[in-house]
Design an enzyme around this catalytic site. Sequence first.
Site, PDB file in Angstrom:
ATOM      1  N   TYR A  13       0.832  -1.226   0.000  1.00  0.00           N
ATOM      2  CA  TYR A  13       0.000   0.000   0.000  1.00  0.00           C
ATOM      3  C   TYR A  13       0.862   1.271   0.000  1.00  0.00           C
ATOM      4  O   TYR A  13       0.772   2.096  -0.918  1.00  0.00           O
ATOM      5  CB  TYR A  13      -0.931  -0.060   1.217  1.00  0.00           C
ATOM      6  N   ILE A  14       1.706   1.425   0.985  1.00  0.00           N
ATOM      7  CA  ILE A  14       2.500   2.665   1.062  1.00  0.00           C
ATOM      8  C   ILE A  14       3.656   2.600   0.063  1.00  0.00           C
ATOM      9  O   ILE A  14       3.985   3.596  -0.585  1.00  0.00           O
ATOM     10  CB  ILE A  14       2.975   2.900   2.511  1.00  0.00           C
ATOM     11  N   SER A 126       6.321   3.728  13.151  1.00  0.00           N
ATOM     12  CA  SER A 126       4.893   3.901  13.378  1.00  0.00           C
ATOM     13  C   SER A 126       4.660   4.710  14.651  1.00  0.00           C
ATOM     14  O   SER A 126       5.445   4.634  15.610  1.00  0.00           O
ATOM     15  CB  SER A 126       4.269   2.511  13.544  1.00  0.00           C
ATOM     16  N   ALA A 127       3.561   5.441  14.676  1.00  0.00           N
ATOM     17  CA  ALA A 127       3.161   6.156  15.886  1.00  0.00           C
ATOM     18  C   ALA A 127       2.858   5.179  17.014  1.00  0.00           C
ATOM     19  O   ALA A 127       2.711   5.595  18.173  1.00  0.00           O
ATOM     20  CB  ALA A 127       1.941   7.027  15.603  1.00  0.00           C
ATOM     21  N   TYR A 150       3.506  -6.165  17.630  1.00  0.00           N
ATOM     22  CA  TYR A 150       3.763  -5.339  16.447  1.00  0.00           C
ATOM     23  C   TYR A 150       4.479  -4.040  16.852  1.00  0.00           C
ATOM     24  O   TYR A 150       5.511  -3.675  16.290  1.00  0.00           O
ATOM     25  CB  TYR A 150       2.450  -5.014  15.716  1.00  0.00           C
ATOM     26  N   LYS A 154       8.480  -2.442  16.056  1.00  0.00           N
ATOM     27  CA  LYS A 154       8.835  -1.134  15.487  1.00  0.00           C
ATOM     28  C   LYS A 154       9.800  -0.396  16.415  1.00  0.00           C
ATOM     29  O   LYS A 154      10.755   0.224  15.967  1.00  0.00           O
ATOM     30  CB  LYS A 154       7.575  -0.295  15.222  1.00  0.00           C
ATOM     31  N   TYR A 178       4.953   6.936  11.031  1.00  0.00           N
ATOM     32  CA  TYR A 178       3.672   7.209  10.372  1.00  0.00           C
ATOM     33  C   TYR A 178       2.558   7.282  11.405  1.00  0.00           C
ATOM     34  O   TYR A 178       2.461   6.429  12.280  1.00  0.00           O
ATOM     35  CB  TYR A 178       3.253   6.073   9.437  1.00  0.00           C
ATOM     36  N   PHE A 179       1.646   8.221  11.208  1.00  0.00           N
ATOM     37  CA  PHE A 179       0.400   8.193  11.961  1.00  0.00           C
ATOM     38  C   PHE A 179      -0.572   7.282  11.176  1.00  0.00           C
ATOM     39  O   PHE A 179      -0.228   6.144  10.920  1.00  0.00           O
ATOM     40  CB  PHE A 179      -0.068   9.613  12.305  1.00  0.00           C
ATOM     41  N   ASN A 200      -8.239  -2.005  10.209  1.00  0.00           N
ATOM     42  CA  ASN A 200      -8.127  -0.550  10.325  1.00  0.00           C
ATOM     43  C   ASN A 200      -9.421   0.136   9.885  1.00  0.00           C
ATOM     44  O   ASN A 200     -10.204  -0.419   9.108  1.00  0.00           O
ATOM     45  CB  ASN A 200      -6.930  -0.034   9.521  1.00  0.00           C
ATOM     46  N   ARG A 232      -7.689  10.059  15.881  1.00  0.00           N
ATOM     47  CA  ARG A 232      -6.418   9.736  15.229  1.00  0.00           C
ATOM     48  C   ARG A 232      -6.046  10.808  14.215  1.00  0.00           C
ATOM     49  O   ARG A 232      -6.886  11.566  13.756  1.00  0.00           O
ATOM     50  CB  ARG A 232      -6.503   8.396  14.490  1.00  0.00           C
ATOM     51  N   ASP A 296      -6.246   0.243  22.672  1.00  0.00           N
ATOM     52  CA  ASP A 296      -6.431   1.465  21.885  1.00  0.00           C
ATOM     53  C   ASP A 296      -6.257   2.712  22.744  1.00  0.00           C
ATOM     54  O   ASP A 296      -6.951   2.865  23.749  1.00  0.00           O
ATOM     55  CB  ASP A 296      -7.857   1.514  21.321  1.00  0.00           C
TER      56      ASP A 296
HETATM   57  C1  UD1 Z   1      -3.576   0.580  14.317  1.00  0.00           C
HETATM   58  C2  UD1 Z   1      -2.626  -0.074  15.245  1.00  0.00           C
HETATM   59  C3  UD1 Z   1      -1.265   0.597  15.085  1.00  0.00           C
HETATM   60  C4  UD1 Z   1      -0.819   0.463  13.641  1.00  0.00           C
HETATM   61  C5  UD1 Z   1      -1.872   1.065  12.725  1.00  0.00           C
HETATM   62  C6  UD1 Z   1      -1.538   0.868  11.255  1.00  0.00           C
HETATM   63  C7  UD1 Z   1      -3.956  -0.883  17.140  1.00  0.00           C
HETATM   64  C8  UD1 Z   1      -4.220  -0.761  18.593  1.00  0.00           C
HETATM   65  N1  UD1 Z   1      -3.108   0.017  16.619  1.00  0.00           N
HETATM   66  O1  UD1 Z   1      -3.638   1.958  14.658  1.00  0.00           O
HETATM   67  O2  UD1 Z   1      -0.338  -0.014  15.941  1.00  0.00           O
HETATM   68  O3  UD1 Z   1       0.402   1.148  13.441  1.00  0.00           O
HETATM   69  O4  UD1 Z   1      -3.132   0.461  12.971  1.00  0.00           O
HETATM   70  O5  UD1 Z   1      -1.740  -0.443  10.850  1.00  0.00           O
HETATM   71  O6  UD1 Z   1      -4.491  -1.753  16.469  1.00  0.00           O
HETATM   72  N2  UD1 Z   1     -11.920   1.682  14.958  1.00  0.00           N
HETATM   73  C9  UD1 Z   1     -13.261   1.402  15.101  1.00  0.00           C
HETATM   74  N3  UD1 Z   1     -13.784   0.337  14.404  1.00  0.00           N
HETATM   75  C10 UD1 Z   1     -13.038  -0.431  13.550  1.00  0.00           C
HETATM   76  C11 UD1 Z   1     -11.655  -0.115  13.409  1.00  0.00           C
HETATM   77  C12 UD1 Z   1     -11.138   0.940  14.137  1.00  0.00           C
HETATM   78  O7  UD1 Z   1     -13.976   2.064  15.839  1.00  0.00           O
HETATM   79  O8  UD1 Z   1     -13.558  -1.386  12.955  1.00  0.00           O
HETATM   80  C13 UD1 Z   1     -11.371   2.859  15.679  1.00  0.00           C
HETATM   81  C14 UD1 Z   1     -10.236   2.514  16.645  1.00  0.00           C
HETATM   82  O9  UD1 Z   1     -10.731   2.204  17.906  1.00  0.00           O
HETATM   83  C15 UD1 Z   1      -9.431   3.819  16.599  1.00  0.00           C
HETATM   84  C16 UD1 Z   1      -9.620   4.346  15.173  1.00  0.00           C
HETATM   85  O10 UD1 Z   1     -10.798   3.704  14.698  1.00  0.00           O
HETATM   86  O11 UD1 Z   1      -9.964   4.760  17.492  1.00  0.00           O
HETATM   87  C17 UD1 Z   1      -8.482   4.015  14.247  1.00  0.00           C
HETATM   88  O12 UD1 Z   1      -8.215   2.629  14.296  1.00  0.00           O
HETATM   89  P1  UD1 Z   1      -7.196   1.926  13.280  1.00  0.00           P
HETATM   90  O13 UD1 Z   1      -7.493   2.334  11.882  1.00  0.00           O
HETATM   91  O14 UD1 Z   1      -7.189   0.457  13.582  1.00  0.00           O
HETATM   92  O15 UD1 Z   1      -5.791   2.584  13.633  1.00  0.00           O
HETATM   93  P2  UD1 Z   1      -4.994   2.654  15.018  1.00  0.00           P
HETATM   94  O16 UD1 Z   1      -5.677   1.911  16.094  1.00  0.00           O
HETATM   95  O17 UD1 Z   1      -4.683   4.088  15.281  1.00  0.00           O
END
Ligand code: UD1
Length: 338
Positions: A13-14, A126-127, A150, A154, A178-179, A200, A232, A296
């Site tokens: 992807y990236i 990664s953040a 994971y 990192k 990365y965020f 994600n 995020r 989370d």
């Molecule tokens: C996640 C990983 C992080 C990784 C990044 C990229 C975790 C705890 N963190 O980041 O280590 O670098 O992916 O792969 O998994 N959410 C929902 N419903 C969903 C999916 C997500 O509500 O089905 C919410 C999550 O609770 C969060 C936000 O959406 O608040 C973003 O989630 P996500 O896209 O998985 O990213 P991160 O948790 O920030």
Amino acid sequence: MATRVLLTGGAGYIGSHTYVALCEAGYECIVLDNFSNAAHGVPDVLEKITGAPVQLVEGDVLDRGCLDHIFHAHHIDAVIHFAALKSVGESIANPLAYMQCNIGGLVTLMQAMKAAGVYHLVFSSSASVYGNPEALPVPETAPLSYASPYGYTKLACEQIIAQAGAADPKWAVGVLRYFNPVGAHPSGLIGEDPKDVPNNLMPYIAKVAAGELPQLSVFGNDYPTQDGTGVRDYIHVCDLAAGHVLSLKSLLEENAGHLVNLGTGQGYSVLELLDAYSKACGRDLPYQIVERRPGDPAASFADPQRARDVLGFQASHSLDEMCASSWHWINTGAQKPG
Ligand code: UD1
């Protein structure tokens, strides 16, 4: 002669978005990918977008012989190391696979680079190395921790890079934290296409919008954030790709490393993202509130100042543009690389 860059995981992807940005900036790229999480059709699509044939090696970063062969056959000026496993849940179930691929992959690559006299490296961090951030926005100087194997890999990789650099000053490494990368290339020909049900947020919402999944499960609405849902720093993958070009340019010009956040500095909640995506796809998307996902953080967004100062990096795409480009990619599904 053009500067030649090896992209491990260059079909992912990236990696694929960065490939396009590097070609546009005049770099010559060689892609190494084992296609464990990338479609085999991606190189053909990259050829279509850039109008030039893709130099591809199908192989694994853990295969030292394969790496030696690449460095022997080509003069490589620098490496961008994307190849890694990235699912938090999978890493909890199978930590050793993550240690082997992410840590073993970096060590094998750096050894092969050293043997070939190549010391310029851009590393995908990664953040997640900030764990649950204590203060927002998060600067690079924030305390480091991890909430999963994971995240551990990192952080360990960053430390390995620091120790290698302390032992041999020839290393010039750009560590990019990365965020949350989202969105897709404006062509609609490359984007994020998880093989299984996405973990994600944005790819999950995209599948709801496409009718492939019934609704989004929002993981908790009782966080201390604007609407109770997780916040995020979503960054357009093309901005992220541009950050890699700047990082590489800086390494080659300055002959010195850097460690920077790549984010926008702006936090959006799950419901704000869902709203923006609903606007992009033209209908309200269904969701339900469920339990928090363990591990989370409530909120995480970057302090982007150092990337601006050191690299001149500034993200330019809005949340609406991120969602619109994702939806455009999902809608051109018929042409998706197979
Ligand atoms: C996640 C990983 C992080 C990784 C990044 C990229 C975790 C705890 N963190 O980041 O280590 O670098 O992916 O792969 O998994 N959410 C929902 N419903 C969903 C999916 C997500 O509500 O089905 C919410 C999550 O609770 C969060 C936000 O959406 O608040 C973003 O989630 P996500 O896209 O998985 O990213 P991160 O948790 O920030």
